[in-house]
Design an enzyme around this catalytic site. Structure first.
Site, PDB file in Angstrom:
ATOM      1  N   ASP A  56       0.880  -1.188   0.000  1.00  0.00           N
ATOM      2  CA  ASP A  56       0.000   0.000   0.000  1.00  0.00           C
ATOM      3  C   ASP A  56       0.913   1.232   0.000  1.00  0.00           C
ATOM      4  OD1 ASP A  56      -2.320   1.606   0.164  1.00  0.00           O
ATOM      5  OD2 ASP A  56      -2.262   1.631   2.346  1.00  0.00           O
ATOM      6  N   SER A  57       0.300   2.402  -0.118  1.00  0.00           N
ATOM      7  CA  SER A  57       1.073   3.635  -0.012  1.00  0.00           C
ATOM      8  C   SER A  57       1.438   3.943   1.437  1.00  0.00           C
ATOM      9  CB  SER A  57       0.236   4.795  -0.556  1.00  0.00           C
ATOM     10  OG  SER A  57      -0.962   4.887   0.199  1.00  0.00           O
ATOM     11  N   CYS A  90      -4.558  -1.763  -1.703  1.00  0.00           N
ATOM     12  CA  CYS A  90      -4.769  -0.349  -1.989  1.00  0.00           C
ATOM     13  C   CYS A  90      -5.733  -0.249  -3.167  1.00  0.00           C
ATOM     14  CB  CYS A  90      -3.426   0.280  -2.345  1.00  0.00           C
ATOM     15  SG  CYS A  90      -3.549   1.978  -2.938  1.00  0.00           S
ATOM     16  N   ASN A  91      -6.846   0.418  -2.953  1.00  0.00           N
ATOM     17  CA  ASN A  91      -7.834   0.552  -4.038  1.00  0.00           C
ATOM     18  C   ASN A  91      -7.294   1.405  -5.178  1.00  0.00           C
ATOM     19  OD1 ASN A  91     -10.869  -0.353  -3.096  1.00  0.00           O
ATOM     20  ND2 ASN A  91      -9.569   0.198  -1.374  1.00  0.00           N
ATOM     21  N   THR A  92      -6.565   2.470  -4.837  1.00  0.00           N
ATOM     22  CA  THR A  92      -6.073   3.373  -5.875  1.00  0.00           C
ATOM     23  C   THR A  92      -5.136   2.619  -6.817  1.00  0.00           C
ATOM     24  OG1 THR A  92      -6.142   5.123  -4.198  1.00  0.00           O
ATOM     25  CG2 THR A  92      -5.029   5.643  -6.273  1.00  0.00           C
ATOM     26  N   CYS A 129     -11.245   2.782   0.076  1.00  0.00           N
ATOM     27  CA  CYS A 129      -9.821   3.088   0.320  1.00  0.00           C
ATOM     28  C   CYS A 129      -9.465   2.263   1.545  1.00  0.00           C
ATOM     29  CB  CYS A 129      -9.627   4.572   0.601  1.00  0.00           C
ATOM     30  SG  CYS A 129      -7.962   4.958   1.217  1.00  0.00           S
ATOM     31  N   THR A 130      -8.361   1.537   1.468  1.00  0.00           N
ATOM     32  CA  THR A 130      -8.046   0.621   2.568  1.00  0.00           C
ATOM     33  C   THR A 130      -7.706   1.358   3.869  1.00  0.00           C
ATOM     34  OG1 THR A 130      -5.773   0.472   1.694  1.00  0.00           O
ATOM     35  CG2 THR A 130      -7.326  -1.296   1.099  1.00  0.00           C
ATOM     36  N   HIS A 131      -7.403   2.636   3.780  1.00  0.00           N
ATOM     37  CA  HIS A 131      -7.181   3.406   5.017  1.00  0.00           C
ATOM     38  C   HIS A 131      -8.473   3.546   5.843  1.00  0.00           C
ATOM     39  CE1 HIS A 131      -3.303   4.608   3.307  1.00  0.00           C
ATOM     40  NE2 HIS A 131      -3.020   5.245   4.424  1.00  0.00           N
ATOM     41  N   TYR A 159      -1.158   8.251  -2.731  1.00  0.00           N
ATOM     42  CA  TYR A 159      -1.467   7.817  -4.089  1.00  0.00           C
ATOM     43  C   TYR A 159      -2.709   8.527  -4.642  1.00  0.00           C
ATOM     44  CZ  TYR A 159       1.828   3.879  -4.399  1.00  0.00           C
ATOM     45  OH  TYR A 159       2.947   3.087  -4.493  1.00  0.00           O
ATOM     46  N   GLY A 160      -3.628   8.853  -3.753  1.00  0.00           N
ATOM     47  CA  GLY A 160      -4.896   9.451  -4.198  1.00  0.00           C
ATOM     48  C   GLY A 160      -4.718  10.775  -4.923  1.00  0.00           C
TER      49      GLY A 160
HETATM   50  N1  DGL Z   1      -4.825   3.107   0.836  1.00  0.00           N
HETATM   51  C1  DGL Z   1      -4.975   3.628  -0.446  1.00  0.00           C
HETATM   52  C2  DGL Z   1      -6.243   3.178  -1.145  1.00  0.00           C
HETATM   53  O1  DGL Z   1      -6.802   2.170  -0.785  1.00  0.00           O
HETATM   54  C3  DGL Z   1      -4.450   4.952  -0.885  1.00  0.00           C
HETATM   55  C4  DGL Z   1      -4.307   6.097   0.042  1.00  0.00           C
HETATM   56  C5  DGL Z   1      -3.451   7.194  -0.575  1.00  0.00           C
HETATM   57  O2  DGL Z   1      -2.231   6.994  -0.627  1.00  0.00           O
HETATM   58  O3  DGL Z   1      -3.993   8.207  -1.044  1.00  0.00           O
HETATM   59  O4  DGL Z   1      -6.685   3.782  -2.076  1.00  0.00           O
END
Ligand code: DGL
Length: 262
Positions: A11-12, A75-77, A189-191, A43-44
């Site tokens: 992930d990021s 990470c979804n992005t 978003c996994t966060h 990443y977003g």
């Molecule tokens: N955790 C990430 C996701 O699922 C990205 C968060 C980020 O770096 O902006 O999209």
């Protein structure tokens, strides 16, 4: 398969922990290497071209170094942009993380679903395709929130984050036309599952869906015939740059005891 071959999570930042947690519930002895691309975070806010070139290259280097049995793009992005590139570049099973629109559509009674992700994820055609395929009779309201990503990082670093900050970050989704009828929110978003308690406190009465448990089941299925060590081992977390790191107490909840910079 070497029983000590790890599962590689990527992930990021800390978001992939929301996928690692459910994975360790089904595979408690799995050796773990977790890579956080802090040098590329967030990443977003990056372009599609940046993600599409950065993620496969980085994962390629990690695979050469750690010889994982399987890689999880937690990470979804990164998944909605680069999953195909990664799969064609790597010679091992790659599990991605895509917005859980299908289960959300199965649950929603109001037929209005919120998709809360990063700015990059919510604009992906991948999301349009999922919505057309699984939620054609639903109104989908999308909101990209870099603030929630930062709040999740801060929380895992041990900082106090209030419900008010989480409410303010997600409120625009409920204020959008039709947003008052949202009964189900996809945490795309996994966060964001790391902010589960704050989201529930800020917006009670809404159901939240994330991909973590489904991904964990998929990993268990893909590795079902493989051998594992007889006991849990200490997970390794790697960052691509020196950065604000999560607190060791928070990482210990995810079996991680060793933190390094690549
Ligand atoms: N955790 C990430 C996701 O699922 C990205 C968060 C980020 O770096 O902006 O999209």
């Amino acid at each position: 398969m070497d029983p000590n071959a790890p599962i590689l999570f990527f992930d990021s930042g800390v978001g992939g922990l929301s996928v690692l947690g459910p994975t360790l519930k089904v595979l408690p002895n799995a050796p773990i290497v977790y890579a956080a691309d802090s040098a590329g975070f967030p990443y977003g806010k990056r372009t599609e071209a940046e993600i599409a070139s950065r993620v496969p290259a980085l994962l390629g280097r990690l695979v050469e170094r750690f010889h994982p049995r399987l890689a999880v793009i937690a990470c979804n992005t990164a998944s909605t942009i680069a999953l195909d590139h990664v799969r064609s570049a790597l010679d091992l099973p790659v599990v991605g993380t895509v917005p859980a629109i299908k289960p959300a559509a199965e649950m929603s009674k109001s037929r209005v679903i919120g998709v809360l992700g990063t700015e990059a994820t919510v604009r992906q055609p991948y999301v349009d395709d999922l919505a057309a395929k699984f939620a054609a009779d639903c109104t989908i309201i999308r909101h990209g929130s870099p603030e929630l990503v930062e709040l999740a990082e801060a929380k895992l670093a041990g900082e106090e984050i209030g419900t008010d900050a989480v409410r303010a970050a997600a409120q625009p989704m409920f204020d959008a036309p039709g947003g008052d009828r949202i009964d189900t929110v996809v945490l795309a978003c996994t966060h964001f599952p790391l902010l589960d308690a704050e989201l529930r406190a800020a917006f009670p009465g809404v159901a939240y869906v994330d991909g973590g448990p489904g991904i964990a089941r998929r990993i268990a299925w893909l590795t079902r015939e493989q051998a594992w060590p007889g006991a849990p081992s200490e997970g390794l977390m790697l960052f691509t740059s020196a950065t604000r790191t999560p607190s060791l107490a928070n990482l210990a909840r995810f079996g991680i005891g060793d933190v390094r910079t690549l």
